[in-house]
Design a protein around this motif. Structure first.
Motif, mmCIF file in Angstrom:
data_model
loop_
_atom_site.group_PDB
_atom_site.id
_atom_site.type_symbol
_atom_site.label_atom_id
_atom_site.label_comp_id
_atom_site.label_asym_id
_atom_site.label_seq_id
_atom_site.Cartn_x
_atom_site.Cartn_y
_atom_site.Cartn_z
ATOM 1 N N ARG A 92 -23.766 -10.592 28.245
ATOM 2 C CA ARG A 92 -22.626 -10.042 28.992
ATOM 3 C C ARG A 92 -22.727 -8.422 28.957
ATOM 4 O O ARG A 92 -22.499 -7.716 30.109
ATOM 5 C CB ARG A 92 -21.254 -10.342 28.111
ATOM 6 N N GLN A 93 -22.810 -7.757 27.829
ATOM 7 C CA GLN A 93 -22.928 -6.341 27.658
ATOM 8 C C GLN A 93 -23.848 -5.562 28.469
ATOM 9 O O GLN A 93 -23.725 -4.801 29.259
ATOM 10 C CB GLN A 93 -22.943 -5.780 26.160
ATOM 11 N N THR A 96 -23.077 -6.861 32.611
ATOM 12 C CA THR A 96 -21.855 -6.277 33.107
ATOM 13 C C THR A 96 -21.951 -4.712 33.717
ATOM 14 O O THR A 96 -21.320 -4.222 34.574
ATOM 15 C CB THR A 96 -20.646 -6.286 32.413
ATOM 16 N N GLN A 108 -8.004 -2.958 36.929
ATOM 17 C CA GLN A 108 -8.730 -2.935 36.037
ATOM 18 C C GLN A 108 -8.664 -1.292 35.450
ATOM 19 O O GLN A 108 -9.783 -0.893 34.539
ATOM 20 C CB GLN A 108 -10.296 -2.832 36.523
ATOM 21 N N LEU A 121 -13.534 7.878 32.630
ATOM 22 C CA LEU A 121 -13.915 7.179 31.542
ATOM 23 C C LEU A 121 -14.966 6.102 31.993
ATOM 24 O O LEU A 121 -15.832 5.815 31.272
ATOM 25 C CB LEU A 121 -12.472 6.507 31.065
ATOM 26 N N LYS A 124 -18.295 7.308 32.090
ATOM 27 C CA LYS A 124 -18.902 7.422 30.702
ATOM 28 C C LYS A 124 -19.358 6.087 30.347
ATOM 29 O O LYS A 124 -20.533 5.821 29.707
ATOM 30 C CB LYS A 124 -17.769 7.998 29.794
ATOM 31 N N TYR A 126 -20.290 3.618 32.015
ATOM 32 C CA TYR A 126 -21.462 3.013 32.707
ATOM 33 C C TYR A 126 -22.728 4.068 32.758
ATOM 34 O O TYR A 126 -23.655 4.075 33.387
ATOM 35 C CB TYR A 126 -21.045 2.517 34.001
ATOM 36 N N GLY B 22 -29.692 -2.581 24.374
ATOM 37 C CA GLY B 22 -28.263 -3.163 23.429
ATOM 38 C C GLY B 22 -27.656 -2.008 22.623
ATOM 39 O O GLY B 22 -26.734 -2.157 21.889
ATOM 40 N N HIS B 25 -23.553 2.773 22.959
ATOM 41 C CA HIS B 25 -23.644 3.789 23.924
ATOM 42 C C HIS B 25 -22.425 4.806 23.472
ATOM 43 O O HIS B 25 -21.119 4.870 23.951
ATOM 44 C CB HIS B 25 -23.106 3.270 25.532
ATOM 45 N N ALA B 28 -19.860 6.554 25.766
ATOM 46 C CA ALA B 28 -18.782 5.630 26.276
ATOM 47 C C ALA B 28 -17.590 5.904 25.167
ATOM 48 O O ALA B 28 -16.584 6.094 25.495
ATOM 49 C CB ALA B 28 -19.140 4.369 26.301
ATOM 50 N N TYR B 29 -18.039 5.634 23.764
ATOM 51 C CA TYR B 29 -17.005 5.549 22.894
ATOM 52 C C TYR B 29 -16.312 6.802 22.557
ATOM 53 O O TYR B 29 -15.103 6.983 22.200
ATOM 54 C CB TYR B 29 -17.643 4.819 21.607
ATOM 55 N N PHE B 32 -13.644 7.057 24.730
ATOM 56 C CA PHE B 32 -12.418 6.099 24.547
ATOM 57 C C PHE B 32 -11.558 7.139 23.451
ATOM 58 O O PHE B 32 -10.485 7.127 23.545
ATOM 59 C CB PHE B 32 -12.903 4.802 23.847
ATOM 60 N N SER B 118 -9.419 -9.050 29.759
ATOM 61 C CA SER B 118 -10.814 -9.227 30.698
ATOM 62 C C SER B 118 -11.218 -7.822 31.139
ATOM 63 O O SER B 118 -12.405 -7.792 31.471
ATOM 64 C CB SER B 118 -10.327 -10.010 31.661
ATOM 65 N N ASN B 119 -10.528 -6.830 31.181
ATOM 66 C CA ASN B 119 -10.920 -5.531 31.494
ATOM 67 C C ASN B 119 -11.971 -5.002 30.444
ATOM 68 O O ASN B 119 -12.883 -4.284 30.839
ATOM 69 C CB ASN B 119 -9.870 -4.586 31.494
ATOM 70 N N LEU B 121 -13.996 -7.148 28.789
ATOM 71 C CA LEU B 121 -14.889 -8.042 28.895
ATOM 72 C C LEU B 121 -15.701 -7.678 29.998
ATOM 73 O O LEU B 121 -17.011 -8.368 30.131
ATOM 74 C CB LEU B 121 -14.364 -9.507 28.958
ATOM 75 N N LEU B 122 -15.225 -7.122 31.107
ATOM 76 C CA LEU B 122 -16.046 -6.824 32.418
ATOM 77 C C LEU B 122 -16.929 -5.677 32.196
ATOM 78 O O LEU B 122 -17.284 -5.299 33.005
ATOM 79 C CB LEU B 122 -15.096 -6.799 33.470
ATOM 80 N N ARG B 123 -16.684 -4.844 30.946
ATOM 81 C CA ARG B 123 -17.314 -3.707 30.848
ATOM 82 C C ARG B 123 -18.697 -3.798 29.854
ATOM 83 O O ARG B 123 -18.340 -4.671 28.879
ATOM 84 C CB ARG B 123 -16.337 -2.633 30.230
ATOM 85 N N PRO B 124 -19.461 -3.162 30.104
ATOM 86 C CA PRO B 124 -20.608 -3.163 29.160
ATOM 87 C C PRO B 124 -20.179 -2.361 27.928
ATOM 88 O O PRO B 124 -21.026 -1.210 27.526
ATOM 89 C CB PRO B 124 -21.851 -2.198 29.769
ATOM 90 N N VAL B 125 -19.109 -2.842 27.212
ATOM 91 C CA VAL B 125 -18.867 -2.277 25.962
ATOM 92 C C VAL B 125 -18.399 -3.460 24.816
ATOM 93 O O VAL B 125 -18.283 -4.566 25.318
ATOM 94 C CB VAL B 125 -17.350 -1.456 26.055
ATOM 95 N N ASN B 126 -18.389 -3.059 23.537
ATOM 96 C CA ASN B 126 -17.929 -3.853 22.489
ATOM 97 C C ASN B 126 -16.667 -3.409 22.397
ATOM 98 O O ASN B 126 -16.141 -2.551 21.854
ATOM 99 C CB ASN B 126 -19.119 -3.805 21.011
ATOM 100 N N TRP B 279 -14.625 -12.032 16.602
ATOM 101 C CA TRP B 279 -14.725 -11.974 18.093
ATOM 102 C C TRP B 279 -15.495 -12.761 18.841
ATOM 103 O O TRP B 279 -15.225 -13.213 19.831
ATOM 104 C CB TRP B 279 -14.951 -10.372 18.123
ATOM 105 N N ILE B 283 -14.118 -14.949 21.772
ATOM 106 C CA ILE B 283 -14.432 -15.216 23.104
ATOM 107 C C ILE B 283 -15.097 -16.467 23.692
ATOM 108 O O ILE B 283 -14.971 -16.714 25.014
ATOM 109 C CB ILE B 283 -15.244 -13.730 23.524
#
Lengths: 336, 291
Positions: A92-93, A96, A108, A121, A124, A126, B22, B25, B28-29, B32, B118-119, B121-126, B279, B283
């Motif tokens: 998944r990670q 996506t 979203q 955000l 960042k 992606y 993997g 990133h 990204a964090y 956040f 789901s927002n 889950l649809l992103r390349p994040v943990n 987690w 899922i």
């Protein structure tokens, strides 16, 4: 080049039905009455790069469940799938990063912060380079008219504005595949139209593969050449749109307003029963006909010359009707 | 133009364009963290009333401890704490709480209930890393706009003492950071319950009271009955409040400092791993509400 390969994909949900009353509730504590619900049932198909595929079916047919599995949110019960070389759920990670998703029913974006902050955000998340991000925002803002919305928090946007922002958000990272689950639901005609135009352009200009679920047969007609119809979790049709539209026996309807009084009987005689006219009021009729037998143009040319027609509108058969028809008569034409 | 015929060279699949490793990133964090900080800043008025709530808690426990110690000689100690240490314990404990507190469990519950999960889950994040980053952003906000004003008010109203030296203060701060991670990862685990239970509202409320008690915020560990004290020595909760406060009061001997910090870190790692495990389990069984 095929970007999506799905083979015998199946999702089974286990739900339990609650028994009635207090005694029922107590019984439920000890032994639950589990029921199996096969939401997606051994579905197989492939999608080629650059296709704009309509994925349709009535409510509860398994559309959303399929999309959720394809986007990696939901773990399939059985079957194989490979999208862009990834297993959507297991990888998944990484997967996506290459897809964009828009759910018409749910945003979203981050509810409390300004749209542009959500975009930043996402850029960042992606890992979109600054330069590319700025270019992309500029381009998308122009086409989708986002400039006046960028500094508004998402919760203050109207539905149409929100969908436009959601679409832009889903494209920031230039995904290879765009999944759209009922993207125009609840929009007015103008809103629907601008979204459709946008999707056609994206598909044509960037070669982005688009998978679209919708209820709206008109939308499918405007956008897709190939459709997949599912019902009760099963794939019942995979092929061109033309064959579905011209299904023998599928009725289409014309609503005709006259500027003078008219009787259905008279018109029924005129066409010798090939068309069924229903009287709505003295000056308003419905004509229902099968496109295989006669075209709308033929009907109208015959009537307009003889009677004072004020207004005409043609209603397409709705998706439920098409599905029912295929389901009953089973012309499952799997186009290879 | 027909979409199918458009196969120009720009439309090659973007897989090659972005790294597919993997690794975390970090960019990204950090984003956040920043967003969570900004969000808190937008709602900062809400926190000014919180200062009075904390002041009330500290007052109540101040008077309770004063009553307990009354009738004893000045400077007498109960279970190894003098009254002055006890007052300092209460004041520093609540100030630290105003920093390390997090709502991860509650937020996950809301995400699951509304389907917004789901927002993520649809992103390349943990999700765990996202939740932790958001908690960091919120706590950074709290430190600046909440803990500091609370400290000023509390230290000017109560006879609480600052740490004896800079080392104690530094160790207290470091230990509180570790306590923050332990609590945040416990909260993440509680949040995972939201996937199987319909609502974790009651669980969260119970957990909040239990943590206050078991972390040693309300009562230092030596005040508990022997059996419970021994149990708490082997549980992660003391890492949240009791251990940092022992550093503050300079009650941990120099040679025990590395072991104490290592134990806290170990708890942080164990709870984070448990969260990851829960987690992945959650899922696999997930059914998104609605849509």
């Amino acid at each position: 080049m095929s970007v999506i390969k799905v083979n015998n994909l199946t999702k089974t949900f286990y739900t339990f039905s609650r028994r009635e009353g207090i005694t029922g509730a107590i019984k439920d504590l000890f032994r639950r009455d589990y029921r199996e619900l096969v939401a997606v049932d051994h579905i197989s198909f492939e999608v080629q790069e650059g296709e704009l595929l309509g994925y349709i079916g009535p409510n509860g047919a398994g559309k959303s469940t399929s999309i959720k599995m394809l986007t990696g949110i939901l773990k399939p019960t059985s079957g194989e799938m490979e999208v862009l070389g990834y297993h959507p759920f297991n990888q998944r990670q990484n997967y996506t990063r290459h897809i964009g998703v828009v759910f018409g029913q749910r945003t979203q974006l981050w509810w409390d912060i300004a749209v542009v902050e959500s975009f930043k955000l996402l850029a960042k998340i992606y890992d979109v380079p600054e330069k590319e991000y700025k270019l992309k925002i500029k381009e998308l803002s122009e086409i989708l008219d986002l400039a006046p919305l960028l500094n508004t928090p998402v919760r203050k946007l109207s539905l149409g504005q929100r969908i436009r922002c959601d679409l832009a958000a889903s494209l920031l990272h230039s995904p290879s595949i765009l999944f759209l689950d009922e993207p125009t639901i609840g929009l007015d005609a103008v809103g629907k139209d601008s979204i459709r135009t946008f999707l056609r352009e994206i598909n044509a200009n960037t070669g982005t593969t688009i998978i679209l679920t919708t209820h709206d047969l008109k939308e499918i007609e405007e956008l897709c050449k190939r459709i997949i119809i599912i019902d009760h979790g099963k794939l019942i049709y995979d092929g061109g749109l033309d064959r579905v539209k011209n299904l023998p026996g599928l009725k289409r309807e014309i609503s005709i307003d006259f500027s003078g009084d008219i009787s259905a009987k008279e018109l029924n005689n005129l066409f010798g029963g090939r068309i069924e006219f229903k009287q709505e009021s003295e000056r308003h009729l419905y004509a229902s006909f099968s496109p295989a037998e006669i075209t709308a143009v033929e009907i109208l040319t015959s009537i307009v010359g003889k009677y004072p027609v004020a207004d005409v509108s043609i209603a397409e058969p709705d998706i439920e009707e098409v599905v029912m028809k295929i389901y009953r008569e089973g012309i499952t034409g799997h186009a290879a | 133009m027909q979409p199918e015929t458009v196969h120009n060279n720009n439309s090659t699949i973007n897989i090659l364009k972005y790294p597919t490793t993997g690794v975390l990133h970090l960019k990204a964090y950090t984003a956040f963290i920043r967003t969570a900080f900004l969000k808190m800043l937008a709602y900062r008025m809400r926190y000014y009333t919180g200062i009075f709530t904390y002041l009330l808690f500290v007052s109540v426990y101040y008077f309770i401890w004063q009553a307990i110690y009354s009738g004893r000689a000045a400077g007498a100690s109960v279970n190894g704490f003098t009254l002055s240490e006890m007052v300092t314990y209460v004041a520093a404990g609540w100030i630290a709480r105003s920093f390390y507190h997090s709502n991860i469990d509650w937020e996950i519950n809301e995400l699951v209930r509304s389907g917004q999960i789901s927002n993520f889950l649809l992103r390349p994040v943990n999700l765990q890393a996202v939740m932790l980053s958001q908690a960091i952003g919120e706590s950074a906000f709290r430190l600046l706009f909440f803990s500091i004003p609370i400290s000023v008010v509390i230290f000017s109203l109560f006879p609480a003492n600052p740490p004896a030296n800079l080392t104690d203060f530094f160790l207290f701060f470091l230990s509180t950071l570790l306590g923050f991670v332990v609590l945040a990862s416990i909260n993440f685990c509680i949040g995972m319950l939201a996937f199987s239970l319909k609502s974790v509202r009651g669980v969260i409320r119970t957990k909040q009271s239990l943590i206050m008690l078991l972390s040693g915020l309300l009562l230092p560990l030596p005040f508990f009955p022997a059996w419970l004290r021994i149990a708490l020595e082997w549980l992660p909760f003391k890492a949240i409040s009791y251990v940092p406060l022992q550093f503050y009061l300079g009650k941990i001997a120099a040679e025990k400092v590395p072991l104490t910090l290592a134990t806290q870190s170990l708890w942080a790692i164990i709870m984070l791993l448990l969260g990851q495990y829960l987690w992945h389990r959650a899922i696999a069984r997930l059914t998104i509400q609605g849509g």
